[in-house]
Design a protein around this motif. Sequence first.
Motif, PDB file in Angstrom:
ATOM      1  N   HIS A  38      -1.676  19.547  21.433  1.00 10.00           N
ATOM      2  CA  HIS A  38      -1.797  18.240  22.084  1.00 10.00           C
ATOM      3  C   HIS A  38      -3.240  18.007  22.490  1.00 10.00           C
ATOM      4  O   HIS A  38      -4.032  18.960  22.622  1.00 10.00           O
ATOM      5  N   ALA A  39      -3.591  16.732  22.682  1.00 12.73           N
ATOM      6  CA  ALA A  39      -4.958  16.359  23.053  1.00 12.73           C
ATOM      7  C   ALA A  39      -4.905  15.171  24.008  1.00 12.73           C
ATOM      8  O   ALA A  39      -4.048  14.294  23.875  1.00 12.73           O
ATOM      9  N   TRP A  40      -5.860  15.143  24.948  1.00 10.51           N
ATOM     10  CA  TRP A  40      -5.799  14.201  26.064  1.00 10.51           C
ATOM     11  C   TRP A  40      -7.161  13.574  26.350  1.00 10.51           C
ATOM     12  O   TRP A  40      -8.207  14.204  26.146  1.00 10.51           O
ATOM     13  N   LEU A  41      -7.114  12.360  26.878  1.00 12.40           N
ATOM     14  CA  LEU A  41      -8.259  11.680  27.480  1.00 12.40           C
ATOM     15  C   LEU A  41      -7.957  11.480  28.955  1.00 12.40           C
ATOM     16  O   LEU A  41      -6.828  11.704  29.401  1.00 12.40           O
ATOM     17  N   PHE A  42      -8.947  11.000  29.732  1.00 12.47           N
ATOM     18  CA  PHE A  42      -8.638  10.604  31.105  1.00 12.47           C
ATOM     19  C   PHE A  42      -8.656   9.087  31.220  1.00 12.47           C
ATOM     20  O   PHE A  42      -8.902   8.365  30.242  1.00 12.47           O
ATOM     21  N   HIS A 240      -3.977  21.663  34.061  1.00 10.99           N
ATOM     22  CA  HIS A 240      -5.285  21.419  33.434  1.00 10.99           C
ATOM     23  C   HIS A 240      -6.246  22.496  33.891  1.00 10.99           C
ATOM     24  O   HIS A 240      -6.440  22.716  35.093  1.00 10.99           O
ATOM     25  N   LEU A 241      -6.860  23.194  32.924  1.00  7.46           N
ATOM     26  CA  LEU A 241      -7.780  24.282  33.233  1.00  7.46           C
ATOM     27  C   LEU A 241      -9.105  24.039  32.524  1.00  7.46           C
ATOM     28  O   LEU A 241      -9.130  23.818  31.307  1.00  7.46           O
ATOM     29  N   PRO A 242     -10.228  24.092  33.247  1.00  8.67           N
ATOM     30  CA  PRO A 242     -11.524  23.880  32.609  1.00  8.67           C
ATOM     31  C   PRO A 242     -11.909  25.066  31.745  1.00  8.67           C
ATOM     32  O   PRO A 242     -11.627  26.221  32.075  1.00  8.67           O
ATOM     33  N   VAL A 243     -12.577  24.776  30.638  1.00  9.95           N
ATOM     34  CA  VAL A 243     -13.064  25.813  29.720  1.00  9.95           C
ATOM     35  C   VAL A 243     -14.517  26.122  30.049  1.00  9.95           C
ATOM     36  O   VAL A 243     -15.324  25.221  30.283  1.00  9.95           O
ATOM     37  N   SER A 244     -14.854  27.404  30.071  1.00  9.14           N
ATOM     38  CA  SER A 244     -16.242  27.844  30.199  1.00  9.14           C
ATOM     39  C   SER A 244     -16.701  28.374  28.851  1.00  9.14           C
ATOM     40  O   SER A 244     -16.157  29.365  28.352  1.00  9.14           O
ATOM     41  N   TYR A 245     -17.675  27.694  28.253  1.00 14.30           N
ATOM     42  CA  TYR A 245     -18.222  28.190  26.989  1.00 14.30           C
ATOM     43  C   TYR A 245     -18.984  29.499  27.203  1.00 14.30           C
ATOM     44  O   TYR A 245     -18.958  30.384  26.351  1.00 14.30           O
ATOM     45  N   ALA A 246     -19.665  29.611  28.344  1.00 13.52           N
ATOM     46  CA  ALA A 246     -20.487  30.790  28.603  1.00 13.52           C
ATOM     47  C   ALA A 246     -19.654  32.002  29.007  1.00 13.52           C
ATOM     48  O   ALA A 246     -20.007  33.149  28.698  1.00 13.52           O
ATOM     49  N   GLU A 247     -18.517  31.743  29.715  1.00 16.73           N
ATOM     50  CA  GLU A 247     -17.693  32.845  30.206  1.00 16.73           C
ATOM     51  C   GLU A 247     -16.226  32.582  29.862  1.00 16.73           C
ATOM     52  O   GLU A 247     -15.412  32.264  30.737  1.00 16.73           O
ATOM     53  N   PRO A 248     -15.861  32.713  28.589  1.00 13.55           N
ATOM     54  CA  PRO A 248     -14.474  32.428  28.207  1.00 13.55           C
ATOM     55  C   PRO A 248     -13.465  33.341  28.891  1.00 13.55           C
ATOM     56  O   PRO A 248     -12.306  32.962  29.056  1.00 13.55           O
ATOM     57  N   GLY A 249     -13.912  34.513  29.324  1.00 17.07           N
ATOM     58  CA  GLY A 249     -13.000  35.396  30.036  1.00 17.07           C
ATOM     59  C   GLY A 249     -12.464  34.770  31.313  1.00 17.07           C
ATOM     60  O   GLY A 249     -11.322  35.022  31.710  1.00 17.07           O
ATOM     61  N   THR A 250     -13.285  33.941  31.970  1.00 13.76           N
ATOM     62  CA  THR A 250     -12.834  33.246  33.175  1.00 13.76           C
ATOM     63  C   THR A 250     -11.682  32.312  32.852  1.00 13.76           C
ATOM     64  O   THR A 250     -10.684  32.235  33.597  1.00 13.76           O
ATOM     65  N   THR A 251     -11.796  31.604  31.739  1.00 13.33           N
ATOM     66  CA  THR A 251     -10.719  30.707  31.327  1.00 13.33           C
ATOM     67  C   THR A 251      -9.474  31.500  30.940  1.00 13.33           C
ATOM     68  O   THR A 251      -8.349  31.128  31.288  1.00 13.33           O
ATOM     69  N   ARG A 252      -9.658  32.603  30.222  1.00 11.48           N
ATOM     70  CA  ARG A 252      -8.498  33.433  29.851  1.00 11.48           C
ATOM     71  C   ARG A 252      -7.773  33.960  31.088  1.00 11.48           C
ATOM     72  O   ARG A 252      -6.536  34.015  31.125  1.00 11.48           O
ATOM     73  N   ASN A 253      -8.527  34.352  32.119  1.00  9.23           N
ATOM     74  CA  ASN A 253      -7.899  34.834  33.355  1.00  9.23           C
ATOM     75  C   ASN A 253      -7.098  33.726  34.027  1.00  9.23           C
ATOM     76  O   ASN A 253      -5.993  33.962  34.537  1.00  9.23           O
ATOM     77  N   ASP A 260       1.805  33.271  34.295  1.00  5.46           N
ATOM     78  CA  ASP A 260       2.598  34.071  35.232  1.00  5.46           C
ATOM     79  C   ASP A 260       3.302  33.198  36.261  1.00  5.46           C
ATOM     80  O   ASP A 260       4.382  33.553  36.754  1.00  5.46           O
ATOM     81  N   ALA A 261       2.693  32.039  36.577  1.00 13.56           N
ATOM     82  CA  ALA A 261       3.260  31.132  37.582  1.00 13.56           C
ATOM     83  C   ALA A 261       4.261  30.145  36.989  1.00 13.56           C
ATOM     84  O   ALA A 261       4.799  29.306  37.711  1.00 13.56           O
ATOM     85  N   GLY A 262       4.515  30.241  35.678  1.00 12.32           N
ATOM     86  CA  GLY A 262       5.531  29.398  35.062  1.00 12.32           C
ATOM     87  C   GLY A 262       5.016  28.136  34.400  1.00 12.32           C
ATOM     88  O   GLY A 262       5.818  27.290  33.979  1.00 12.32           O
ATOM     89  N   PHE A 263       3.707  28.000  34.291  1.00 12.00           N
ATOM     90  CA  PHE A 263       3.138  26.834  33.611  1.00 12.00           C
ATOM     91  C   PHE A 263       3.051  27.144  32.118  1.00 12.00           C
ATOM     92  O   PHE A 263       2.349  28.064  31.701  1.00 12.00           O
ATOM     93  N   ARG A 264       3.767  26.349  31.304  1.00 15.84           N
ATOM     94  CA  ARG A 264       3.842  26.626  29.868  1.00 15.84           C
ATOM     95  C   ARG A 264       3.124  25.561  29.034  1.00 15.84           C
ATOM     96  O   ARG A 264       3.012  25.723  27.823  1.00 15.84           O
ATOM     97  N   HIS A 265       2.688  24.501  29.664  1.00 15.69           N
ATOM     98  CA  HIS A 265       1.972  23.417  28.974  1.00 15.69           C
ATOM     99  C   HIS A 265       0.552  23.443  29.531  1.00 15.69           C
ATOM    100  O   HIS A 265       0.306  23.096  30.688  1.00 15.69           O
ATOM    101  N   LEU A 266      -0.396  23.907  28.706  1.00 16.29           N
ATOM    102  CA  LEU A 266      -1.753  24.167  29.183  1.00 16.29           C
ATOM    103  C   LEU A 266      -2.741  23.227  28.514  1.00 16.29           C
ATOM    104  O   LEU A 266      -2.807  23.153  27.278  1.00 16.29           O
ATOM    105  N   VAL A 267      -3.492  22.515  29.349  1.00 14.66           N
ATOM    106  CA  VAL A 267      -4.490  21.553  28.877  1.00 14.66           C
ATOM    107  C   VAL A 267      -5.862  22.137  29.178  1.00 14.66           C
ATOM    108  O   VAL A 267      -6.226  22.328  30.346  1.00 14.66           O
ATOM    109  N   LEU A 268      -6.621  22.436  28.127  1.00 15.99           N
ATOM    110  CA  LEU A 268      -7.925  23.071  28.269  1.00 15.99           C
ATOM    111  C   LEU A 268      -9.010  22.001  28.251  1.00 15.99           C
ATOM    112  O   LEU A 268      -9.236  21.344  27.230  1.00 15.99           O
TER     113      LEU A 268
END
Length: 291
Positions: A38-42, A240-253, A260-268
């Motif tokens: 899926h893809a989104w605008l604001f 909705h989770l922001p993506v870090s190009y410089a630190e993708p590990g932060t986004t993965r975490n 783990d909290a039950g959110f199955r629809h993730l908007v990056l």
Amino acid sequence: MAPTPRPRFGIMTAPMQVTYDDILRVWREADAIPEIEHAWLFDHLMPIGGDPNGPVHEGWTLLSALAAQTRRLRLGLLVTSNRFRPPAMLAKIATTVDVVSGGRLDFGIGVGSRPHPPEAHREYPAHGLPFTDPAQAVESLAEACTLIRRLWTEPEPFDFHGTHHRLTGAFANPKPVQRPHPPILIGGRSAATLRVVAEHADLWNIPGGDIEDAVRRSALLDRTCAEIGRDPASLTRSIHLPVSYAEPGTTRNAIAEALDAGFRHLVLGLPAPYPAGVARWVTDEIVLTSA
């Protein structure tokens, strides 16, 4: 026990401080990558970040253009401001996008900008739009959801005399491609808005950044669903989770915490400017390592 739904990943490209060609390039690339679903605008009329006088594109017009240029992605606005457009007009706009896309619209809607970030509040006087108090805005959203669903599904004209919206001879033709109607996603976090979510939504979205608050709001939504006799599991949790190009590990975490909290629809959320091949990079560096 029902199996846990698999995560569904998407991208968000805020249409400010960028060109149409910038966004089209990213969406076309994403459309060819099955892992991005899926893809989104604001939905803002003036920039809420960067140059306050920089470019920003109107969300529904841009969404229709992108719907015509893609073939697979589900698409929507995260989320439409209910304060910007009368609900009957919005129902017609959304139907048109569902038709153009061949039935790929996820209909995102919310109360509209609280004055946070502060830059968002200036949109209203700048466009001659009233900014009602929060209680009225939530009541208006509930009426709008009722009206829009009726316009999408009822075969005969009807009158509606609500507190905030009044229609005479309301009718919509054509109907959306999706039946009975496009999925409704409502964004928000207040207790009053969560009641509207429980009553009307198929998906609920909340901004990431404070996972503990998201968990608390999700639990409140569970209780609200129970109060009205709805199965909380019937409502998909979106974040909705922001993506870090410089630190993708932060986004993965952040994704791991959300799952783990039950959110199955993730908007990056992809920050601009968009690097070449950004959709492929997000897929390889984040989606495939998080699913």
